[in-house]
Write a protein that holds these residues in place. Structure first.
Motif, PDB file in Angstrom:
ATOM      1  N   MET A   1       2.795   2.113 -11.879  1.00 10.63           N
ATOM      2  CA  MET A   1       1.815   2.623 -10.908  1.00 10.63           C
ATOM      3  C   MET A   1       1.891   4.145 -10.844  1.00 10.63           C
ATOM      4  SD  MET A   1       1.553   1.892  -6.797  1.00 10.63           S
ATOM      5  CE  MET A   1       0.441   2.871  -5.772  1.00 10.63           C
ATOM      6  N   GLU A   2       0.760   4.817 -11.074  1.00 10.94           N
ATOM      7  CA  GLU A   2       0.721   6.266 -10.972  1.00 10.94           C
ATOM      8  C   GLU A   2       0.539   6.681  -9.511  1.00 10.94           C
ATOM      9  OE1 GLU A   2      -2.149   8.003 -13.504  1.00 10.94           O
ATOM     10  OE2 GLU A   2      -1.314   7.138 -15.347  1.00 10.94           O
ATOM     11  N   ILE A   3       1.259   7.721  -9.115  1.00  8.86           N
ATOM     12  CA  ILE A   3       1.194   8.178  -7.732  1.00  8.86           C
ATOM     13  C   ILE A   3       0.785   9.640  -7.721  1.00  8.86           C
ATOM     14  CG2 ILE A   3       2.456   8.438  -5.563  1.00  8.86           C
ATOM     15  CD1 ILE A   3       4.327   6.294  -6.428  1.00  8.86           C
ATOM     16  N   ALA A   4      -0.257   9.960  -6.963  1.00  9.65           N
ATOM     17  CA  ALA A   4      -0.731  11.332  -6.854  1.00  9.65           C
ATOM     18  C   ALA A   4       0.294  12.181  -6.118  1.00  9.65           C
ATOM     19  CB  ALA A   4      -2.075  11.370  -6.117  1.00  9.65           C
ATOM     20  N   LEU A  36       4.496   3.403   2.980  1.00  8.05           N
ATOM     21  CA  LEU A  36       4.296   2.894   1.620  1.00  8.05           C
ATOM     22  C   LEU A  36       3.031   2.038   1.534  1.00  8.05           C
ATOM     23  CD1 LEU A  36       8.015   2.038   0.862  1.00  8.05           C
ATOM     24  CD2 LEU A  36       6.603   3.531  -0.565  1.00  8.05           C
ATOM     25  N   VAL A  37       2.829   1.202   2.537  1.00  9.94           N
ATOM     26  CA  VAL A  37       1.659   0.316   2.549  1.00  9.94           C
ATOM     27  C   VAL A  37       0.373   1.126   2.652  1.00  9.94           C
ATOM     28  CG1 VAL A  37       0.454  -1.462   3.884  1.00  9.94           C
ATOM     29  CG2 VAL A  37       2.906  -1.686   3.460  1.00  9.94           C
ATOM     30  N   VAL A  38       0.357   2.116   3.552  1.00  4.78           N
ATOM     31  CA  VAL A  38      -0.822   2.967   3.724  1.00  4.78           C
ATOM     32  C   VAL A  38      -1.117   3.752   2.449  1.00  4.78           C
ATOM     33  CG1 VAL A  38      -1.666   5.040   4.928  1.00  4.78           C
ATOM     34  CG2 VAL A  38      -0.662   3.172   6.226  1.00  4.78           C
ATOM     35  N   SER A  39      -0.065   4.071   1.679  1.00  2.52           N
ATOM     36  CA  SER A  39      -0.229   4.831   0.441  1.00  2.52           C
ATOM     37  C   SER A  39      -0.817   4.001  -0.695  1.00  2.52           C
ATOM     38  CB  SER A  39       1.125   5.414   0.004  1.00  2.52           C
ATOM     39  OG  SER A  39       1.627   6.303   0.973  1.00  2.52           O
ATOM     40  N   GLY A  40      -1.054   2.716  -0.429  1.00  2.28           N
ATOM     41  CA  GLY A  40      -1.653   1.863  -1.444  1.00  2.28           C
ATOM     42  C   GLY A  40      -0.658   1.150  -2.329  1.00  2.28           C
ATOM     43  N   VAL A  41       0.626   1.210  -1.957  1.00  2.00           N
ATOM     44  CA  VAL A  41       1.655   0.501  -2.725  1.00  2.00           C
ATOM     45  C   VAL A  41       1.526  -0.994  -2.446  1.00  2.00           C
ATOM     46  CG1 VAL A  41       4.134   0.211  -3.086  1.00  2.00           C
ATOM     47  CG2 VAL A  41       3.191   2.491  -2.639  1.00  2.00           C
ATOM     48  N   PRO A  42       1.486  -1.845  -3.469  1.00  2.00           N
ATOM     49  CA  PRO A  42       1.395  -3.290  -3.261  1.00  2.00           C
ATOM     50  C   PRO A  42       2.530  -3.794  -2.364  1.00  2.00           C
ATOM     51  CG  PRO A  42       1.051  -2.752  -5.562  1.00  2.00           C
ATOM     52  CD  PRO A  42       1.498  -1.490  -4.903  1.00  2.00           C
ATOM     53  N   PRO A  43       2.286  -4.867  -1.596  1.00  2.00           N
ATOM     54  CA  PRO A  43       3.265  -5.346  -0.603  1.00  2.00           C
ATOM     55  C   PRO A  43       4.684  -5.534  -1.135  1.00  2.00           C
ATOM     56  CG  PRO A  43       1.202  -6.506  -0.322  1.00  2.00           C
ATOM     57  CD  PRO A  43       1.051  -5.664  -1.557  1.00  2.00           C
ATOM     58  N   LEU A  44       4.834  -6.246  -2.246  1.00  2.00           N
ATOM     59  CA  LEU A  44       6.179  -6.485  -2.771  1.00  2.00           C
ATOM     60  C   LEU A  44       6.836  -5.191  -3.238  1.00  2.00           C
ATOM     61  CD1 LEU A  44       5.987  -9.838  -4.798  1.00  2.00           C
ATOM     62  CD2 LEU A  44       7.399  -9.350  -2.791  1.00  2.00           C
ATOM     63  N   ALA A  45       6.058  -4.340  -3.871  1.00  2.00           N
ATOM     64  CA  ALA A  45       6.598  -3.059  -4.323  1.00  2.00           C
ATOM     65  C   ALA A  45       6.966  -2.174  -3.138  1.00  2.00           C
ATOM     66  CB  ALA A  45       5.593  -2.346  -5.221  1.00  2.00           C
ATOM     67  N   ALA A  46       6.219  -2.291  -2.042  1.00  2.00           N
ATOM     68  CA  ALA A  46       6.550  -1.530  -0.831  1.00  2.00           C
ATOM     69  C   ALA A  46       7.897  -1.963  -0.283  1.00  2.00           C
ATOM     70  CB  ALA A  46       5.456  -1.711   0.221  1.00  2.00           C
ATOM     71  N   ILE A 195      14.849  -5.162  -8.343  1.00  2.00           N
ATOM     72  CA  ILE A 195      14.937  -4.471  -9.641  1.00  2.00           C
ATOM     73  C   ILE A 195      14.666  -5.449 -10.777  1.00  2.00           C
ATOM     74  CG2 ILE A 195      16.541  -3.375 -11.256  1.00  2.00           C
ATOM     75  CD1 ILE A 195      17.830  -1.959  -8.871  1.00  2.00           C
ATOM     76  N   PHE A 196      15.301  -6.613 -10.724  1.00  2.00           N
ATOM     77  CA  PHE A 196      15.091  -7.612 -11.766  1.00  2.00           C
ATOM     78  C   PHE A 196      13.643  -8.115 -11.773  1.00  2.00           C
ATOM     79  CE2 PHE A 196      19.752  -8.028 -11.940  1.00  2.00           C
ATOM     80  CZ  PHE A 196      19.918  -8.094 -13.309  1.00  2.00           C
ATOM     81  N   ALA A 197      13.013  -8.118 -10.587  1.00  2.00           N
ATOM     82  CA  ALA A 197      11.625  -8.572 -10.494  1.00  2.00           C
ATOM     83  C   ALA A 197      10.641  -7.464 -10.869  1.00  2.00           C
ATOM     84  CB  ALA A 197      11.334  -9.063  -9.077  1.00  2.00           C
ATOM     85  N   GLY A 198      11.148  -6.250 -11.093  1.00  2.00           N
ATOM     86  CA  GLY A 198      10.286  -5.139 -11.475  1.00  2.00           C
ATOM     87  C   GLY A 198       9.392  -4.654 -10.356  1.00  2.00           C
ATOM     88  N   LYS A 199       9.901  -4.699  -9.117  1.00  2.00           N
ATOM     89  CA  LYS A 199       9.083  -4.337  -7.960  1.00  2.00           C
ATOM     90  C   LYS A 199       9.530  -3.033  -7.309  1.00  2.00           C
ATOM     91  CE  LYS A 199       6.703  -8.152  -8.328  1.00  2.00           C
ATOM     92  NZ  LYS A 199       5.300  -8.104  -8.794  1.00  2.00           N
ATOM     93  N   ILE A 200      10.070  -2.131  -8.087  1.00  2.00           N
ATOM     94  CA  ILE A 200      10.497  -0.836  -7.560  1.00  2.00           C
ATOM     95  C   ILE A 200       9.616   0.255  -8.152  1.00  2.00           C
ATOM     96  CG2 ILE A 200      12.381   0.806  -7.280  1.00  2.00           C
ATOM     97  CD1 ILE A 200      13.089  -1.804  -6.028  1.00  2.00           C
ATOM     98  N   ILE A 201       9.062   1.114  -7.312  1.00  2.00           N
ATOM     99  CA  ILE A 201       8.360   2.305  -7.778  1.00  2.00           C
ATOM    100  C   ILE A 201       9.354   3.449  -7.657  1.00  2.00           C
ATOM    101  CG2 ILE A 201       6.382   3.843  -7.439  1.00  2.00           C
ATOM    102  CD1 ILE A 201       4.873   1.480  -6.305  1.00  2.00           C
ATOM    103  N   TRP A 202       9.996   3.770  -8.768  1.00  2.00           N
ATOM    104  CA  TRP A 202      11.164   4.642  -8.744  1.00  2.00           C
ATOM    105  C   TRP A 202      10.841   6.061  -8.283  1.00  2.00           C
ATOM    106  CZ3 TRP A 202      15.878   2.657  -9.084  1.00  2.00           C
ATOM    107  CH2 TRP A 202      16.008   1.381  -9.643  1.00  2.00           C
ATOM    108  N   LEU A 203       9.733   6.617  -8.725  1.00  2.00           N
ATOM    109  CA  LEU A 203       9.402   7.985  -8.335  1.00  2.00           C
ATOM    110  C   LEU A 203       9.221   8.083  -6.824  1.00  2.00           C
ATOM    111  CD1 LEU A 203       8.794  10.878  -9.106  1.00  2.00           C
ATOM    112  CD2 LEU A 203       6.411  10.204  -9.542  1.00  2.00           C
ATOM    113  N   ALA A 204       8.522   7.112  -6.248  1.00  2.00           N
ATOM    114  CA  ALA A 204       8.315   7.100  -4.796  1.00  2.00           C
ATOM    115  C   ALA A 204       9.644   6.917  -4.074  1.00  2.00           C
ATOM    116  CB  ALA A 204       7.347   5.981  -4.417  1.00  2.00           C
ATOM    117  N   GLY A 205      10.471   5.995  -4.565  1.00  2.00           N
ATOM    118  CA  GLY A 205      11.753   5.727  -3.923  1.00  2.00           C
ATOM    119  C   GLY A 205      12.685   6.920  -3.952  1.00  2.00           C
ATOM    120  N   LEU A 206      12.778   7.580  -5.106  1.00  2.00           N
ATOM    121  CA  LEU A 206      13.661   8.745  -5.230  1.00  2.00           C
ATOM    122  C   LEU A 206      13.168   9.907  -4.369  1.00  2.00           C
ATOM    123  CD1 LEU A 206      14.330   8.587  -9.071  1.00  2.00           C
ATOM    124  CD2 LEU A 206      15.913   7.967  -7.228  1.00  2.00           C
TER     125      LEU A 206
END
Length: 253
Positions: A1-4, A36-46, A195-206
């Motif tokens: 997911m690209e984040i502005a 995170l939710v308002v930013s358009g991040v999908p629920p699980l990824a949020a 992490i194993f499910a691939g539901k982390i947006i690393w740039l946003a998290g860091l």
């Protein structure tokens, strides 16, 4: 997911505010997840991305408590394992909930937790004697709270502290200290699954981790100088405003 870049700036500011308020009054998750939710991040990824930055806070607090010998590893190890297992189960379960249902459930849970967050200081739950044995508490209550943290998260530290006070007869300060490593166990367990499910947006998290560090640092300088009741109201207000914006985007015609 690209984040502005503007979204990253927003998440950084939200995390900094959450870190600041969490240091003084708790409840930071009521800001970071809606952000995170308002930013358009999908629920699980949020949920998963929020766990990434949550682990940092609870892990740091736990390390310092162990280092200063305020809590003891041998005593807490089985309790942490019980909470860990419960969180793994909850995080696995939430992977199978339809994202449309989850998109409705997350805001609903946050509103309920926001109401609890405001009323919690006025609840008289202290017990001079344990109402539950240590074994039963470890086998039932800790996995249940862990499962909640794996599925959603906000308020987990408070729930753990309240459970220690009301069910195990602990002093509030002791229950709060014990809640930190238990919360870290639930956070790290949930993070591993995400992490194993691939539901982390690393740039946003860091980015949010950096914001959390700054906010916590600022908060530590204002400790005991700000009325926690006012902060609680501000936290809930920010949470509800962001959720209101989310619902408007979702349901406005």
């Amino acid at each position: 997911m690209e984040i502005a870049i503007e979204v990253l700036v927003f998440l950084f500011i939200a995390a900094a505010i959450a870190g600041f308020m969490d240091t003084l009054a708790g409840g930071g998750g009521l800001i970071t997840i809606p952000a995170l939710v308002v930013s358009g991040v999908p629920p699980l990824a949020a949920l998963g991305t929020n766990k990434l930055q949550s682990c940092f806070g609870s892990g740091t607090a736990s390390f310092l408590l162990f280092k200063r010998k305020k809590i003891h590893w041998q005593e807490l190890r089985p309790m942490m394992l019980a909470a860990f297992i419960g969180s793994v189960a909850g995080t696995v379960i939430v992977q199978f909930i339809d994202t449309r249902v989850l998109g409705f459930m997350i805001p609903l849970v946050l509103v309920i937790i926001a109401a609890y967050f405001i009323t919690a200081p006025y609840l008289k739950l202290e017990s001079p004697e344990p109402r539950m044995s240590a074994g039963l508490y470890q086998k039932t209550v800790l996995p249940a709270i862990g499962a909640y943290d794996g599925m959603f998260g906000p308020g987990t530290g408070s729930f753990l502290a309240v459970a220690g006070v009301s069910l195990r007869g602990l002093a509030l300060i002791n229950a709060t200290a014990i809640a930190k490593p238990l919360n870290f166990a639930t956070n790290i367990a949930s993070l591993i699954v995400f992490i194993f499910a691939g539901k982390i947006i690393w740039l946003a998290g860091l980015t949010m981790i950096v914001g959390q560090i700054l906010g916590a640092w600022l908060g530590s300088h204002y400790l005991f100088k700000v009325n926690p009741k006012i902060l609680r109201i501000l936290i809930v207000t920010i949470c509800l405003l962001m959720l209101g914006q989310y619902w408007y985007k979702q349901f406005a015609v």
